[in-house]
Every structure is written in structure tokens, then in C-alpha cells.
Design an enzyme around this catalytic site. Structure first.
Site, PDB file in Angstrom:
ATOM      1  N   ASP A 264       0.794  -1.179  -0.069  1.00 37.71           N
ATOM      2  CA  ASP A 264      -0.061   0.035  -0.194  1.00 37.71           C
ATOM      3  C   ASP A 264       0.915   1.098   0.089  1.00 37.71           C
ATOM      4  OD1 ASP A 264      -2.445   1.466  -0.127  1.00 37.71           O
ATOM      5  OD2 ASP A 264      -2.937   1.127   2.124  1.00 37.71           O
TER       6      ASP A 264
ATOM      7  N   ARG B  60      -5.186  -1.768   8.770  1.00 43.55           N
ATOM      8  CA  ARG B  60      -6.338  -3.000   8.606  1.00 43.55           C
ATOM      9  C   ARG B  60      -5.809  -3.891   7.389  1.00 43.55           C
ATOM     10  NH1 ARG B  60      -7.718   2.624   6.628  1.00 43.55           N
ATOM     11  NH2 ARG B  60      -7.138   2.734   4.201  1.00 43.55           N
TER      12      ARG B  60
ATOM     13  N   ARG C   9     -12.295   2.046  -8.089  1.00 43.30           N
ATOM     14  CA  ARG C   9     -11.402   3.193  -8.332  1.00 43.30           C
ATOM     15  C   ARG C   9     -11.668   3.714  -9.895  1.00 43.30           C
ATOM     16  NH1 ARG C   9      -5.492   2.488  -5.724  1.00 43.30           N
ATOM     17  NH2 ARG C   9      -5.948   1.756  -3.715  1.00 43.30           N
TER      18      ARG C   9
ATOM     19  N   GLU D 210     -12.164  -5.004  -4.191  1.00 42.20           N
ATOM     20  CA  GLU D 210     -12.749  -3.801  -4.027  1.00 42.20           C
ATOM     21  C   GLU D 210     -12.080  -2.610  -4.954  1.00 42.20           C
ATOM     22  OE1 GLU D 210     -12.167  -5.878  -1.200  1.00 42.20           O
ATOM     23  OE2 GLU D 210     -14.311  -6.424  -1.223  1.00 42.20           O
ATOM     24  N   ASN D 211     -10.951  -2.857  -5.290  1.00 40.34           N
ATOM     25  CA  ASN D 211     -10.199  -1.844  -6.172  1.00 40.34           C
ATOM     26  C   ASN D 211     -11.075  -1.527  -7.325  1.00 40.34           C
ATOM     27  OD1 ASN D 211      -6.824  -3.184  -4.951  1.00 40.34           O
ATOM     28  ND2 ASN D 211      -8.154  -1.426  -4.278  1.00 40.34           N
TER      29      ASN D 211
END
Ligand code: IPE
Ligand code: IPE
Ligand code: MG
Length: 245
Positions: A25, A199, A76, A72-73
Site C-alpha cells: 500500500d 487494517r 477506483r 474492492e479496487n
């Protein structure tokens, strides 16, 4: 078996990790700090992948699992998703020969068959070229979400139970684990997340049950041999108890 000093615990801590996973990240923040477009950070991130996977091999890590694109990306902007997929194509094309010659076994987890057709074909071919390699193993998580992975496992077991081929009483942790995409990999020892976020972002939720968690401030493009070695050192000083004493 003869003791291998390289794998001996130092100072009573843990022996070196066999399986390390990284939530890579901070690419966007790396670029932002330099007034560059986010794609510039992702490009540097690919260099870090190359660097760190080499370093992991030198350190004798058996399995390195990298979170490259989450389920979930897709939230974007389309352009960024397109850039990330482009970099993935580039990575596969440019790295495959080295992975093959180094004996690395490539594995991909997540719903990667849902990616575009040409990428699926590239990934299939890459996996096929390394399938007989002895290892170490490089696992790339692509379009991966741990909740979906767990649900798929539960669904398959439920179908077998419905069809009468599985007695629900026999579903224990080992049986469940055998349905996960990480089946037959060594247990996850160390889970690192870069960029200061603390997280899991839907990564390896089942597998992390007893992993050591390490959150480092380094942004992924700055992660290198030294930061990895430092992380392994920290892991070595942890006392893992697994509920015992
Ligand atoms: C990680 O960096 C790369 C992917 C998630 C694909 P980010 O793109 O999330 O970088 P930040 O969090 O915006 O800095
Ligand atoms: C997690 O990073 C996913 C990957 C590293 C591939 P994100 O940047 O997507 O996570 P959130 O959105 O900050 O939780
Ligand atoms: Mg991020």
C-alpha cells in the site's frame, strides 16, 4: 534432520517465517508527495515487487504472497484500473523468464478468471510455465477478496453435503482450509502492511488467524531488501504462543 543455523531462532524468538504476505500500500501517496500522477507510484510499486521478491528468495522465504489488486479496487477510476492492468501485463511479460530460471512457482489467487481475456490467457500461460518448478512460491492476489474466498469454500462444502458426498460433521478446520485458495501452502507466518494503514482490507482473513501482523510506515515504492530484512528481524523477536504459554 540436521539443524540449519540459518533457520535457528535467534534469542528465543520465532524461527524465520516460511510464508510472508504483504499488503502493498502507498503507491498513490508516494506519487502525490512528488506531485506525480498516481500511475508513477504504481510503476515504482512494480519495481518494488521485483526487488522484494528477489530479496525474499535470498532470505529463504518459501512463500511470498502479494496483494496486487483487491476485489474492492474496481471502485477506483476506470483509468487507474486500466493502468494497473497494464502494469500487470508488463510485469508478467518482463518477469516470467527470470521466475522460470530461478525455479519460482507462480500461483495466483482471487477471481482472476474474471479479468480481461488476454490477461487470463497470460496468467494461465505463466502458471503453466512455472508449474513444475521446485519453488519458492510467489503468490499474487488478483481481484482477491477474503470474504468471497471463504464464501466460495462454504458454498462448495454445502453443495457436497447436499449431494450426500460429505457429512457436515466431518467439516473441521483442516477440511475447510482445503477448500481455500491457499490450500497446501504453509501457514501464514507474517503479514506486513506498508504505508501506515492498520487494517486488513479483506486480505487473507482466515489465514491471518495466528499470523504476526506488522504495520510499517514505509510506502510500498520505498520498500526494499533492507525493510524486508528489518521486518523479518522484528518477526524473529516476536513470541508466538498460539494460545499456549
Ligand atoms: C497500493 O497503493 C496499490 C493498489 C491498491 C493497487 P494505493 O494505490 O492504494 O496507494 P495509496 O493508498 O492511494 O497511497
Ligand atoms: C489494499 O489496499 C489492496 C491492495 C494493496 C491491493 P487499498 O489501498 O485498496 O486498501 P484501502 O482501500 O485503503 O483499505
Ligand atoms: Mg491504498
Amino acid at each position: 534432520m540436521a539443524a540449519n543455523p540459518a533457520r535457528a531462532p535467534s534469542g528465543g524468538g520465532s524461527p524465520p517465517p516460511r510464508h510472508v504476505a504483504i499488503i502493498m500500500d502507498g503507491n498513490g501517496r508516494w506519487a502525490k508527495a512528488r506531485f506525480l500522477p498516481r500511475i508513477a507510484g504504481h510503476k515504482q510499486g512494480v519495481d518494488a515487487v521485483r526487488r522484494v521478491s528477489r530479496a525474499a528468495r535470498k532470505l529463504g522465504i518459501e512463500v511470498l504472497t502479494l496483494y496486487a489488486f483487491s476485489s474492492e479496487n474496481w471502485r477506483r477510476p476506470e483509468e487507474e484500473v486500466r493502468d494497473l492492468m497494464g502494469l500487470l501485463r508488463h510485469f508478467l511479460a518482463s518477469e516470467l523468464d527470470e521466475l522460470v530460471s530461478e525455479g519460482v512457482k507462480l500461483r495466483v489467487i482471487g477471481d482472476w478468471r474474471g479479468l480481461s481475456g488476454d490477461l487470463v490467457a497470460m496468467i494461465d500461460a505463466a502458471i503453466a510455465r512455472t508449474v513444475d518448478n521446485p519453488g519458492p512460491t510467489l503468490v499474487i492476489a488478483l481481484n482477491y477478496g477474503a470474504q468471497a474466498e471463504i464464501l466460495a469454500a462454504a458454498r462448495r462444502l454445502a453443495e457436497q453435503a447436499r449431494d450426500g458426498t460429505l457429512d457436515p460433521v466431518s467439516i473441521d478446520e483442516a477440511r475447510f482450509e482445503a477448500e481455500l485458495e491457499t490450500a497446501d501452502l504453509p501457514p501464514l507466518d507474517l503479514l506486513i502492511r506498508t504505508s501506515g494503514e492498520q487494517r486488513l482490507s479483506n486480505f487473507l482473513l482466515w489465514q491471518a488467524a495466528y499470523a504476526e501482523l506488522l504495520f510499517v510506515d514505509t510506502l510500498w515504492p520505498d520498500f526494499n531488501e533492507d525493510t524486508l530484512a528489518e521486518a523479518i528481524g522484528q518477526f524473529g523477536r516476536r513470541q508466538r504462543r498460539f494460545g499456549g504459554l
